[in-house]
Design a protein around this motif. Structure first.
Motif, PDB file in Angstrom:
ATOM      1  N   GLN A 159      53.060  53.018  16.285  1.00  0.00           N
ATOM      2  CA  GLN A 159      54.545  52.728  16.746  1.00  0.00           C
ATOM      3  C   GLN A 159      55.109  52.121  17.483  1.00  0.00           C
ATOM      4  O   GLN A 159      56.401  51.752  17.086  1.00  0.00           O
ATOM      5  N   SER A 160      55.032  52.207  18.558  1.00  0.00           N
ATOM      6  CA  SER A 160      55.783  51.503  19.874  1.00  0.00           C
ATOM      7  C   SER A 160      55.873  49.499  19.235  1.00  0.00           C
ATOM      8  O   SER A 160      56.868  49.218  19.335  1.00  0.00           O
ATOM      9  N   ALA A 161      54.515  49.476  18.894  1.00  0.00           N
ATOM     10  CA  ALA A 161      54.639  48.210  18.353  1.00  0.00           C
ATOM     11  C   ALA A 161      54.914  48.228  16.302  1.00  0.00           C
ATOM     12  O   ALA A 161      56.040  46.385  16.422  1.00  0.00           O
ATOM     13  N   LEU A 162      55.206  48.327  16.466  1.00  0.00           N
ATOM     14  CA  LEU A 162      56.475  48.776  14.922  1.00  0.00           C
ATOM     15  C   LEU A 162      57.783  48.550  15.545  1.00  0.00           C
ATOM     16  O   LEU A 162      58.352  48.213  15.121  1.00  0.00           O
ATOM     17  N   ARG A 163      58.442  48.982  16.524  1.00  0.00           N
ATOM     18  CA  ARG A 163      59.356  49.203  16.926  1.00  0.00           C
ATOM     19  C   ARG A 163      59.978  47.626  17.880  1.00  0.00           C
ATOM     20  O   ARG A 163      60.696  47.468  17.869  1.00  0.00           O
ATOM     21  N   PRO A 214      58.629  44.431  17.478  1.00  0.00           N
ATOM     22  CA  PRO A 214      56.800  43.518  17.099  1.00  0.00           C
ATOM     23  C   PRO A 214      57.288  42.567  17.102  1.00  0.00           C
ATOM     24  O   PRO A 214      55.825  41.099  17.465  1.00  0.00           O
ATOM     25  N   GLU A 215      58.071  42.288  17.757  1.00  0.00           N
ATOM     26  CA  GLU A 215      58.118  40.618  19.115  1.00  0.00           C
ATOM     27  C   GLU A 215      56.742  40.829  20.106  1.00  0.00           C
ATOM     28  O   GLU A 215      56.203  39.893  20.550  1.00  0.00           O
ATOM     29  N   GLY A 216      55.972  42.279  20.746  1.00  0.00           N
ATOM     30  CA  GLY A 216      55.417  42.260  21.476  1.00  0.00           C
ATOM     31  C   GLY A 216      53.885  42.007  21.334  1.00  0.00           C
ATOM     32  O   GLY A 216      53.856  41.734  20.023  1.00  0.00           O
ATOM     33  N   GLY A 217      53.135  42.242  22.016  1.00  0.00           N
ATOM     34  CA  GLY A 217      51.143  41.848  21.307  1.00  0.00           C
ATOM     35  C   GLY A 217      51.045  42.629  20.519  1.00  0.00           C
ATOM     36  O   GLY A 217      50.468  41.509  20.183  1.00  0.00           O
ATOM     37  N   TYR A 218      51.794  43.743  20.257  1.00  0.00           N
ATOM     38  CA  TYR A 218      49.892  44.447  19.017  1.00  0.00           C
ATOM     39  C   TYR A 218      51.049  44.342  18.090  1.00  0.00           C
ATOM     40  O   TYR A 218      50.732  44.330  16.759  1.00  0.00           O
TER      41      TYR A 218
END
Length: 144
Positions: A27-31, A33-37
């Motif tokens: 969920q965090s990665a979908l919020r 998307p520029e992050g590691g996951y």
């Protein structure tokens, strides 16, 4: 990251708790998307949804339902877009992917929880309520 396509009832205690944690990470990665996951291959199916945060929210709510049934308490306030209706955000999974995940989970359960492995072997395989099953091979994003 492992976002199971299997029904949460098939997961042991460790798998269910880890699935919740991994779902929150997704969920965090979908919020962001520029992050590691943010580009993790398992998120492709959620990103393909018209509403990715609603799709992962529906996914997480089903994990929380299973936790409730077992007497655990997952903090549903952490779900950014809570479920409004499962049918609104169904994702597709192939029967080949489900079979692959079942074998993957069985290998883990044989090591850490043989009783849960036997339970999984004895019951018909079901998909997570967020998924509709179609014929096909293991997903192209899966690292086999």
């Amino acid at each position: 990251m492992r976002v199971w396509s299997l029904h949460p009832e098939h997961l042991d205690r460790i798998g269910l708790v880890a699935g919740w944690r991994e779902g929150l990470l997704a969920q965090s990665a979908l919020r962001r998307p520029e992050g590691g996951y943010g580009r993790h291959p398992q998120l492709e199916r959620f990103r393909a949804s018209p509403e990715p945060l609603a799709a992962i929210g529906t996914y997480l709510e089903s994990l929380a339902d299973e936790a409730d049934a077992r007497g655990y308490r997952f903090d549903r306030t952490r779900v950014v877009v809570p479920r409004t209706g499962v049918a609104d955000h169904l994702l597709v999974v192939t029967n080949g992917q489900l079979a692959y995940e079942r074998a993957h989970l069985l290998a883990k359960l044989d090591q850490r929880s043989p009783a849960d492995a036997e339970r999984l072997r004895a019951h018909p395989l079901r998909a997570h309520p967020s998924f509709v099953v179609v014929p096909g091979d293991v997903a192209t994003w899966e690292r086999t």
